[in-house]
Design a protein around this motif. Structure first.
Motif, mmCIF file in Angstrom:
data_model
loop_
_atom_site.group_PDB
_atom_site.id
_atom_site.type_symbol
_atom_site.label_atom_id
_atom_site.label_comp_id
_atom_site.label_asym_id
_atom_site.label_seq_id
_atom_site.Cartn_x
_atom_site.Cartn_y
_atom_site.Cartn_z
ATOM 1 N N PRO A 132 0.791 -1.214 -0.097
ATOM 2 C CA PRO A 132 0.118 -0.062 -0.115
ATOM 3 C C PRO A 132 0.873 1.188 -0.016
ATOM 4 C CG PRO A 132 0.057 -1.012 2.258
ATOM 5 C CD PRO A 132 0.740 -1.861 1.388
ATOM 6 N N PHE A 133 0.193 2.215 -0.390
ATOM 7 C CA PHE A 133 0.848 3.647 -0.333
ATOM 8 C C PHE A 133 2.270 4.024 -0.882
ATOM 9 C CE2 PHE A 133 -0.319 2.365 4.579
ATOM 10 C CZ PHE A 133 -1.745 2.806 4.214
ATOM 11 N N GLN A 134 2.184 3.212 -2.288
ATOM 12 C CA GLN A 134 3.172 3.563 -3.211
ATOM 13 C C GLN A 134 2.784 4.630 -4.243
ATOM 14 O OE1 GLN A 134 6.210 1.781 -2.789
ATOM 15 N NE2 GLN A 134 4.846 1.363 -0.745
ATOM 16 N N ARG A 135 1.724 4.831 -4.459
ATOM 17 C CA ARG A 135 1.155 5.903 -5.478
ATOM 18 C C ARG A 135 0.478 6.929 -4.959
ATOM 19 N NH1 ARG A 135 -2.317 2.694 -9.909
ATOM 20 N NH2 ARG A 135 -3.157 2.158 -8.127
ATOM 21 N N ALA A 136 0.713 8.326 -5.562
ATOM 22 C CA ALA A 136 0.156 9.569 -5.064
ATOM 23 C C ALA A 136 -1.189 9.551 -5.352
ATOM 24 C CB ALA A 136 0.961 10.493 -5.615
ATOM 25 N N LEU A 137 -2.087 10.116 -4.409
ATOM 26 C CA LEU A 137 -3.459 10.363 -4.484
ATOM 27 C C LEU A 137 -3.663 11.261 -5.616
ATOM 28 C CD1 LEU A 137 -6.431 10.290 -3.158
ATOM 29 C CD2 LEU A 137 -5.573 12.313 -2.276
ATOM 30 N N PRO A 138 -4.431 10.776 -6.821
ATOM 31 C CA PRO A 138 -4.940 11.920 -7.589
ATOM 32 C C PRO A 138 -5.996 12.907 -7.221
ATOM 33 C CG PRO A 138 -5.660 9.667 -8.161
ATOM 34 C CD PRO A 138 -5.163 9.886 -6.939
ATOM 35 N N ILE A 139 -5.646 14.074 -7.520
ATOM 36 C CA ILE A 139 -6.740 15.031 -7.045
ATOM 37 C C ILE A 139 -7.506 15.417 -8.115
ATOM 38 C CG2 ILE A 139 -6.956 17.606 -6.194
ATOM 39 C CD1 ILE A 139 -5.658 15.720 -4.088
ATOM 40 N N PRO A 140 -8.876 15.408 -8.192
ATOM 41 C CA PRO A 140 -9.691 15.712 -9.596
ATOM 42 C C PRO A 140 -9.726 16.979 -9.654
ATOM 43 C CG PRO A 140 -11.104 14.530 -7.640
ATOM 44 C CD PRO A 140 -9.760 14.821 -7.260
ATOM 45 N N PRO A 141 -9.340 17.288 -11.025
ATOM 46 C CA PRO A 141 -9.329 18.859 -11.624
ATOM 47 C C PRO A 141 -10.502 19.570 -11.161
ATOM 48 C CG PRO A 141 -9.420 17.317 -13.324
ATOM 49 C CD PRO A 141 -9.344 16.495 -12.233
ATOM 50 N N VAL A 142 -10.317 20.661 -10.924
ATOM 51 C CA VAL A 142 -11.615 21.733 -10.725
ATOM 52 C C VAL A 142 -11.995 22.481 -12.044
ATOM 53 C CG1 VAL A 142 -12.598 23.692 -9.564
ATOM 54 C CG2 VAL A 142 -11.087 22.080 -8.476
ATOM 55 N N GLN A 143 -13.448 22.240 -12.269
ATOM 56 C CA GLN A 143 -13.800 23.183 -13.418
ATOM 57 C C GLN A 143 -14.566 24.126 -12.829
ATOM 58 O OE1 GLN A 143 -16.638 21.821 -16.586
ATOM 59 N NE2 GLN A 143 -15.200 20.303 -17.056
ATOM 60 N N THR A 144 -14.118 25.532 -12.930
ATOM 61 C CA THR A 144 -14.618 26.751 -12.439
ATOM 62 C C THR A 144 -15.847 27.316 -13.354
ATOM 63 O OG1 THR A 144 -12.697 27.891 -13.267
ATOM 64 C CG2 THR A 144 -12.692 27.110 -10.843
ATOM 65 N N GLY A 145 -15.834 26.831 -14.402
ATOM 66 C CA GLY A 145 -16.798 27.242 -15.612
ATOM 67 C C GLY A 145 -16.369 28.401 -16.424
ATOM 68 N N THR A 146 -16.677 28.462 -17.542
ATOM 69 C CA THR A 146 -16.348 29.149 -18.696
ATOM 70 C C THR A 146 -17.259 30.455 -18.834
ATOM 71 O OG1 THR A 146 -15.223 27.657 -19.733
ATOM 72 C CG2 THR A 146 -15.210 29.553 -20.847
ATOM 73 N N PRO A 147 -17.095 31.811 -18.592
ATOM 74 C CA PRO A 147 -18.193 32.812 -18.909
ATOM 75 C C PRO A 147 -18.721 32.691 -20.212
ATOM 76 C CG PRO A 147 -16.372 33.829 -17.670
ATOM 77 C CD PRO A 147 -15.766 32.401 -18.242
ATOM 78 N N GLN A 148 -20.081 32.642 -20.453
ATOM 79 C CA GLN A 148 -20.678 32.646 -21.947
ATOM 80 C C GLN A 148 -21.332 33.940 -22.033
ATOM 81 O OE1 GLN A 148 -21.964 27.787 -21.843
ATOM 82 N NE2 GLN A 148 -23.535 29.363 -21.641
ATOM 83 N N SER A 149 -21.408 34.091 -23.523
ATOM 84 C CA SER A 149 -22.297 35.183 -23.818
ATOM 85 C C SER A 149 -23.615 35.615 -22.907
ATOM 86 C CB SER A 149 -22.433 35.341 -25.476
ATOM 87 O OG SER A 149 -23.193 34.149 -25.625
ATOM 88 N N ASP A 150 -24.196 34.588 -22.619
ATOM 89 C CA ASP A 150 -25.737 34.672 -21.983
ATOM 90 C C ASP A 150 -25.556 35.020 -20.493
ATOM 91 O OD1 ASP A 150 -24.902 32.247 -21.063
ATOM 92 O OD2 ASP A 150 -26.626 31.277 -21.763
ATOM 93 N N GLY A 151 -24.251 35.317 -19.985
ATOM 94 C CA GLY A 151 -23.974 35.495 -18.642
ATOM 95 C C GLY A 151 -23.838 34.148 -17.911
ATOM 96 N N ARG A 152 -24.335 33.183 -18.389
ATOM 97 C CA ARG A 152 -24.032 31.869 -17.557
ATOM 98 C C ARG A 152 -22.511 31.515 -17.508
ATOM 99 N NH1 ARG A 152 -28.595 28.904 -16.568
ATOM 100 N NH2 ARG A 152 -30.363 30.142 -17.275
ATOM 101 N N LEU A 153 -22.233 30.708 -16.428
ATOM 102 C CA LEU A 153 -20.963 29.984 -16.444
ATOM 103 C C LEU A 153 -21.098 28.741 -17.249
ATOM 104 C CD1 LEU A 153 -19.481 30.460 -12.930
ATOM 105 C CD2 LEU A 153 -18.505 31.237 -15.068
ATOM 106 N N GLY A 154 -20.352 28.259 -18.121
ATOM 107 C CA GLY A 154 -20.542 26.942 -18.813
ATOM 108 C C GLY A 154 -19.478 25.765 -18.373
ATOM 109 N N TYR A 155 -20.018 24.762 -18.252
ATOM 110 C CA TYR A 155 -19.271 23.368 -17.740
ATOM 111 C C TYR A 155 -19.637 22.279 -18.843
ATOM 112 C CZ TYR A 155 -19.193 25.970 -13.199
ATOM 113 O OH TYR A 155 -19.327 26.800 -12.374
ATOM 114 N N ALA A 156 -18.580 21.554 -18.888
ATOM 115 C CA ALA A 156 -18.968 20.275 -20.007
ATOM 116 C C ALA A 156 -18.402 19.215 -19.345
ATOM 117 C CB ALA A 156 -17.843 20.906 -21.124
ATOM 118 N N LEU A 157 -19.154 18.106 -19.540
ATOM 119 C CA LEU A 157 -18.933 16.739 -19.145
ATOM 120 C C LEU A 157 -19.158 15.671 -20.341
ATOM 121 C CD1 LEU A 157 -20.633 16.727 -15.530
ATOM 122 C CD2 LEU A 157 -18.187 16.701 -16.127
ATOM 123 N N ARG A 158 -18.350 14.821 -20.248
ATOM 124 C CA ARG A 158 -18.263 13.753 -21.364
ATOM 125 C C ARG A 158 -18.166 12.426 -20.756
ATOM 126 N NH1 ARG A 158 -14.543 11.313 -25.020
ATOM 127 N NH2 ARG A 158 -15.226 10.838 -26.945
#
Ligand code: C2O
Ligand code: CU
Ligand code: CU
Length: 526
Positions: free
Chosen positions: A46-72
Motif C-alpha cells: 500500500p501507499f506507493q502511488r500519489a493520490l490523484p486530485i480531481p481537476p476543478v472546473q470553475t466554468g467558462t463565462p458565456q455570452s448569455d451571462g451563464r458559467l459553462g461547464y462540460a462533461l463527457r
C-alpha cells in the motif's frame, strides 16, 4: 479496451414475459461465467502511488451571462490497482470526473455528452434544481447525444456530487467509474478561515470499493449475496488503491464522499487521534464536532479538519474501523463481510512543510435555522430482501446491458426491495408534494438491513432517531440519512423546486443495488 457488445438501453417498453426471462437468464449466464474467473490475486504494497486530485472546473463565462461547464461520459482504462489495466468509464477521463465548482446563485449551463455505447443520465445529487434539470431516470441521454442543463444553485456552500441515475442501471454505471464532485461555493468557508486550497490543504477523497479479476476486469454481481449490495475487496481513493498524499503541517480539510455502491465506512485515523467534523452532506455544521470515528453511508458526505500543525515529518493512516460498528448494523450475519468485521486502510497522509496561508478551526461555523413543518408527517417504510410476492410486470422492464470489459451488470429490476410495499415503476408517481410546503418525512425500516434513504430536489434536517438523541454531526443539512434495522427516523424539508409528472423527483435507498431492484419511488412538487 472498449466494451464490444452492442449498445442497449434500459427498455421500459415491453411487458412480454419472454422478455423478462431472456433478460434474467442472460444476466445469470453472464454472472455464472464471470464467477468462474479468478479474483485478482496479487496485493501490491500500500501507499506507493500519489493520490490523484480531481481537476476543478470553475466554468467558462458565456455570452448569455451563464458559467459553462462540460462533461463527457466515455470508456477508457485505468490503473486502479498498481500494475493492472482495468477497462473503466469516466467523465472527461477514464475514472470519476472533474469537480465542478459552482458559485452560489450563479446561473450555469452544463453540457453533458454521452460517448458511451449505452444510454445514461447524470443526476446532481444534493442540488436544489427543478425536476427537469435533475438528471433523473426520465432524462436519458442516448449514445452519441448531448443534454444541456441550466440552473442556479441557491443553497449553502457544500460538497455535492453527480452520478448516473439510469433506470435499473445506476449500480453498474457508477461501479464502472462514473461519478464526480460538485461544489457549491458561497465563499463562507474562506470568510471564516477554513482551509480552502484545493489539493493542498483542502483535499477531496472519494471512497470506493471494487472487485477486480485476474485480467483486471471489474467484477459486478458475480457472487452470491451481491444483490444485497455490491461490495468489493479493493479500496480506492479517487480511483487509486490505497494511495498516499502529502499534506502541509497545518489544519487540513478532507472532503469525504462515500461513493461506494453499498459499503459503509467508519472513518478513523489509525492512531485514533481525534478530528473535527465541520460539514455534513449539504452544508457546514453549526460548530465543529470532535470525533475519533465517523460512520459514512453510501451517498453521504462529511468534511473533516485534521490538525497536522505539529506533525511535520510524520505519517498518518486514514482507515475504516468498520469492525467497531458495522457488524452490528446488519442484523443478519451474512450481510457483513470480512472487511466489515475487521476494517481496512484507505490512505496514508505524509505531513510535509507548511504551505501557503494556513486555515484555522473556527469555534462557530454557520447558523442552521431549524425548519418547522405545517402538516402531519408523510410516512415511508422500507422493506428489504424479500422477492415480490407475486410476479409483477416490472420484472419485464429492464434489459441487460454490458459494463466495461463485458462485465455483468447483474439482475435488473428484480423486485427485491420496496418502499411502502411499492416497487419502482417509472410510469407511476408515488407521492405528490405541494410546492413551498415544509414537511416531515418519517422513514421507518421494517427489515434486517440498514438503508441510506435519500431524496431529490432539496436538503433536510434530521429531527430525531426513534427517541434516541442525534449525534452532533447530524445536526446540519443532509440529503442522505442512514436508517438502521427497525429504526424510525424523522426528517424535515422544504420543497421549493418544482417537479412535474414528466420529470418527478426520486426518493430511494442509496445502496445502488437496492435502488436498481425496486427500492425507489417518484414524487412531484407542484
Ligand atoms: Cu445520489 Cu437519486 O441519487
Ligand atoms: Cu440525488
Ligand atoms: Cu437499501
Amino acid at each position: 479496451m472498449t466494451p464490444e457488445s452492442p449498445a442497449t438501453r434500459p427498455a421500459r417498453t415491453s411487458n412480454h414475459p419472454d422478455f423478462a426471462r431472456r433478460g434474467l437468464l442472460g444476466a445469470m449466464a453472464a454472472a455464472a461465467l464471470l464467477g468462474s474467473r479468478a479474483a485478482l490475486a496479487q496485493q501490491p504494497p500500500p501507499f506507493q502511488r500519489a493520490l490523484p486530485i480531481p481537476p476543478v472546473q470553475t466554468g467558462t463565462p458565456q455570452s448569455d451571462g451563464r458559467l459553462g461547464y462540460a462533461l463527457r461520459m466515455a470508456a477508457g482504462s485505468s490503473e486502479l490497482v498498481a500494475g493492472t489495466r482495468t477497462p473503466t468509464w469516466g467523465y472527461n477521463g477514464s475514472w470519476l470526473g472533474p469537480a465542478l465548482r459552482i458559485p452560489r446563485g450563479k446561473p450555469v449551463a452544463i453540457t453533458l455528452h454521452n460517448a458511451l455505447d449505452q444510454a445514461s443520465t447524470t443526476h446532481w445529487h444534493g442540488a436544489h434544481v427543478p425536476g427537469d434539470q435533475d438528471g433523473g431516470p426520465q432524462s436519458i441521454v442516448e449514445p452519441g447525444e448531448s443534454r444541456h442543463y441550466a440552473f442556479a444553485l441557491d443553497q449553502p456552500g457544500a460538497t455535492l456530487w453527480y452520478h448516473p441515475h439510469t433506470d435499473c442501471l445506476t449500480g453498474p454505471q457508477v461501479y464502472a467509474g462514473l461519478a464526480g464532485l460538485l461544489i457549491v461555493d458561497d465563499g463562507i468557508d474562506r470568510r471564516i478561515g477554513l482551509p480552502h486550497t484545493w489539493g493542498v490543504d483542502d483535499i477531496p477523497l472519494v471512497l470506493q470499493d471494487r472487485r477486480i479479476d485476474a485480467d483486471g476486469r471489474l467484477l459486478y454481481m458475480n457472487q452470491q449475496g451481491d444483490s444485497m449490495g455490491m461490495k468489493g475487496d479493493r479500496f480506492l481513493v479517487n480511483g487509486l488503491e490505497q494511495p498516499y498524499v502529502n499534506v502541509p503541517a497545518q489544519w487540513v480539510r478532507l472532503r469525504l464522499l462515500n461513493g461506494s455502491n453499498a459499503r459503509l465506512y467508519n472513518v478513523a485515523l489509525a492512531d485514533r487521534r481525534p478530528f473535527q467534523v465541520i460539514a455534513s452532506d449539504a452544508g457546514l455544521l453549526p460548530r465543529p464536532v470532535p470525533l475519533q470515528q465517523l460512520l459514512i453511508g453510501p451517498g453521504e458526505r462529511y468534511e473533516i479538519l485534521l490538525d497536522c500543525r505539529k506533525l511535520q515529518g510524520r505519517t498518518l493512516v486514514l482507515r475504516s474501523d468498520s469492525g467497531d460498528i458495522v457488524p452490528e448494523l446488519a442484523l443478519s450475519p451474512m450481510l457483513a463481510d470480512r472487511f466489515d468485521r475487521s476494517g481496512f486502510d484507505l490512505l496514508q497522509l505524509r505531513v510535509t512543510a507548511p504551505s501557503g496561508t494556513p486555515g484555522r478551526l473556527p469555534s462557530r461555523l454557520v447558523d442552521v435555522e431549524p425548519l418547522h413543518a405545517g402538516t402531519p408527517p408523510r410516512r415511508f417504510s422500507m422493506q428489504g430482501a424479500a422477492p415480490s410476492p407475486k410476479p409483477s410486470p416490472m420484472e419485464a422492464t429492464c434489459s441487460l446491458a454490458p459494463g466495461p470489459g463485458g462485465m455483468s451488470t447483474g439482475l435488473h429490476g428484480l423486485d427485491m426491495f420496496s418502499i411502502n410495499h411499492q416497487y419502482m415503476d417509472i410510469w407511476v408517481i408515488n407521492q405528490r408534494v405541494q410546492r413551498g410546503a415544509t414537511e416531515i418525512w418519517e422513514i421507518s425500516n421494517d427489515g434486517h438491513m440498514l438503508h441510506p434513504f435519500h431524496f431529490h430536489g432539496t436538503s433536510f434536517q434530521i429531527l430525531d432517531r426513534g427517541g434516541f438523541p442525534l449525534p452532533d454531526q447530524e445536526r446540519g443539512w443532509k440529503d442522505v440519512v442512514l436508517v438502521r434495522p427497525f429504526e424510525r427516523v424523522r426528517v424535515v424539508a422544504r420543497f421549493d423546486q418544482p417537479a412535474g409528472n414528466d420529470h418527478p423527483f426520486m426518493y430511494h435507498c442509496h445502496i445502488l443495488e437496492h435502488e436498481d431492484n425496486g427500492m425507489m419511488g417518484q414524487f412531484t412538487v407542484s
